[in-house]
Motif scaffolding. Sequence first.
Motif, PDB file in Angstrom:
ATOM      1  N   GLU A  55       0.841  -1.208   0.000  1.00 25.70           N
ATOM      2  CA  GLU A  55       0.000   0.000   0.000  1.00 25.70           C
ATOM      3  C   GLU A  55       0.869   1.249   0.000  1.00 25.70           C
ATOM      4  O   GLU A  55       0.619   2.205  -0.753  1.00 25.70           O
ATOM      5  N   LEU A  56       1.904   1.259   0.830  1.00 23.85           N
ATOM      6  CA  LEU A  56       2.806   2.415   0.885  1.00 23.85           C
ATOM      7  C   LEU A  56       3.563   2.582  -0.431  1.00 23.85           C
ATOM      8  O   LEU A  56       3.925   3.706  -0.804  1.00 23.85           O
ATOM      9  N   ALA A  57       3.789   1.490  -1.135  1.00 21.45           N
ATOM     10  CA  ALA A  57       4.477   1.548  -2.429  1.00 21.45           C
ATOM     11  C   ALA A  57       3.542   1.959  -3.557  1.00 21.45           C
ATOM     12  O   ALA A  57       3.975   2.135  -4.693  1.00 21.45           O
ATOM     13  N   GLY A  58       2.249   2.097  -3.244  1.00 23.80           N
ATOM     14  CA  GLY A  58       1.286   2.493  -4.278  1.00 23.80           C
ATOM     15  C   GLY A  58       0.842   1.348  -5.161  1.00 23.80           C
ATOM     16  O   GLY A  58       0.333   1.576  -6.258  1.00 23.80           O
ATOM     17  N   CYS A  59       1.013   0.118  -4.686  1.00 21.56           N
ATOM     18  CA  CYS A  59       0.665  -1.049  -5.500  1.00 21.56           C
ATOM     19  C   CYS A  59      -0.644  -1.699  -5.075  1.00 21.56           C
ATOM     20  O   CYS A  59      -1.183  -2.545  -5.795  1.00 21.56           O
ATOM     21  N   VAL A  60      -1.155  -1.333  -3.909  1.00 19.97           N
ATOM     22  CA  VAL A  60      -2.401  -1.901  -3.388  1.00 19.97           C
ATOM     23  C   VAL A  60      -3.233  -0.781  -2.792  1.00 19.97           C
ATOM     24  O   VAL A  60      -2.695   0.126  -2.148  1.00 19.97           O
TER      25      VAL A  60
ATOM     26  N   ARG B 275      -5.505  -4.637  -6.087  1.00 19.12           N
ATOM     27  CA  ARG B 275      -4.220  -4.360  -6.719  1.00 19.12           C
ATOM     28  C   ARG B 275      -4.365  -3.157  -7.637  1.00 19.12           C
ATOM     29  O   ARG B 275      -5.364  -3.018  -8.351  1.00 19.12           O
ATOM     30  N   LEU B 276      -3.367  -2.273  -7.627  1.00 16.82           N
ATOM     31  CA  LEU B 276      -3.373  -1.101  -8.495  1.00 16.82           C
ATOM     32  C   LEU B 276      -2.417  -1.322  -9.659  1.00 16.82           C
ATOM     33  O   LEU B 276      -1.264  -1.712  -9.466  1.00 16.82           O
ATOM     34  N   VAL B 277      -2.931  -1.086 -10.841  1.00 14.05           N
ATOM     35  CA  VAL B 277      -2.138  -1.245 -12.058  1.00 14.05           C
ATOM     36  C   VAL B 277      -1.927   0.121 -12.669  1.00 14.05           C
ATOM     37  O   VAL B 277      -2.878   0.898 -12.829  1.00 14.05           O
ATOM     38  N   ARG B 278      -0.704   0.447 -13.033  1.00 16.73           N
ATOM     39  CA  ARG B 278      -0.400   1.753 -13.593  1.00 16.73           C
ATOM     40  C   ARG B 278      -1.023   1.902 -14.975  1.00 16.73           C
ATOM     41  O   ARG B 278      -0.917   1.004 -15.811  1.00 16.73           O
ATOM     42  N   ALA B 279      -1.673   3.061 -15.218  1.00 12.04           N
ATOM     43  CA  ALA B 279      -2.288   3.322 -16.534  1.00 12.04           C
ATOM     44  C   ALA B 279      -1.211   3.589 -17.558  1.00 12.04           C
ATOM     45  O   ALA B 279      -0.173   4.137 -17.260  1.00 12.04           O
TER      46      ALA B 279
END
Length: 370
Positions: free
Chosen positions: A351-356, A366-370
């Motif tokens: 989460e801190l890495a911006g991935c979740v 899960r977060l996927v970069r656009a």
Amino acid sequence: MGPSERAAWLRLLLTPGIGRTSARQLLACFGSAESVWQVDRTAWADCIGPAKAAALAAPIPDWDTELSRLETWLSQSTDRHMVALGDGRYPNSLLETPDPPLVLFVQGRVESLGQTLALAVVGSRNPTPQGAEHARRFAHALAEAGVSVVSGLALGVDGEAHAGALDGQGTTLACVGTGLDRVYPARHRDLAHRIAAQGAIVSEYPLGTPPLAAHFPQRNRIIAGLSQGTLVVEAALQSGSLITARLAADMGREVFAIPGSIHSPQSRGCHALIRQGAKLVESVEDILEELPGAQARTPKATSPAPVAAAGDDTDDALLRAMGHETIGLEALQDRTGMPTAQLMARLLELELAGCVGRLPGGRVQRLVRA
């Protein structure tokens, strides 16, 4: 526009019972807003009928206060403008729509209204973390490609789109459903100041107008009209964003939609648009190739993920187990077999890495970069 002309336009806007259609009829009959008030009153009935002529003749409540408020507001900054039909600054893209506003109140760079490359980015007020990420990153890439981002200053996707465009050092336009002497929602006050400095905030409503529910579907036609196309990031089936998309299609403008999970209510509106002919979008290039004049523009490379390994399926078992759907913590623990403390610690790292991202109800995505 001088004081007498401004007063004439404001009287048209504030007269109860005289809507945009009747006002345009009066302008067609008499040639200008000032001329409407200078002709013999009997001519009004010939133009718009006796009932509306009577409404036009009635005094406007608190007229002196309303006129003073407008003149004071305009005098307080050179970045405040009143742009009426027939003004050279009025955007051609709006003139081509079926129901152009009579007047635009503008705070910011009025010249940005005429930017020819513009795309509306709209969506849910309650996006998933992935939806918010898409809105910000697509807007950032569009801004870097020289495309102005148009949205509605609402919570959720709108706010993320404005912020992404600003971070991309581009122009963004916020079309609002209140008078420009107030910011709604209030938590976007700082964002509104940034937009006014780097683009413009636009309203067809006179100063003092509160955020009434009926105003927001109306302002959607301005969002669509200022844009060559509309991108819907996330939307439920009853979302106001679908109104903007429909209006854009009716105007002959492009409609784009980002697909999502078949299990997500926030993706169903986008899926419906795709079934109806909207272009499915996976990258900003999918949009640029459809915008006239944008084909030669290449967006700058977007920032890499904060932790490259964390976004790589081959290197992170937890992300592989999550897949691309939202998932509850109990189900994720069943898939991985990880002890609770270890799972929570790893999720926090991601989460801190911006991935979740975290969702209500203890679910994660899960977060996927656009």
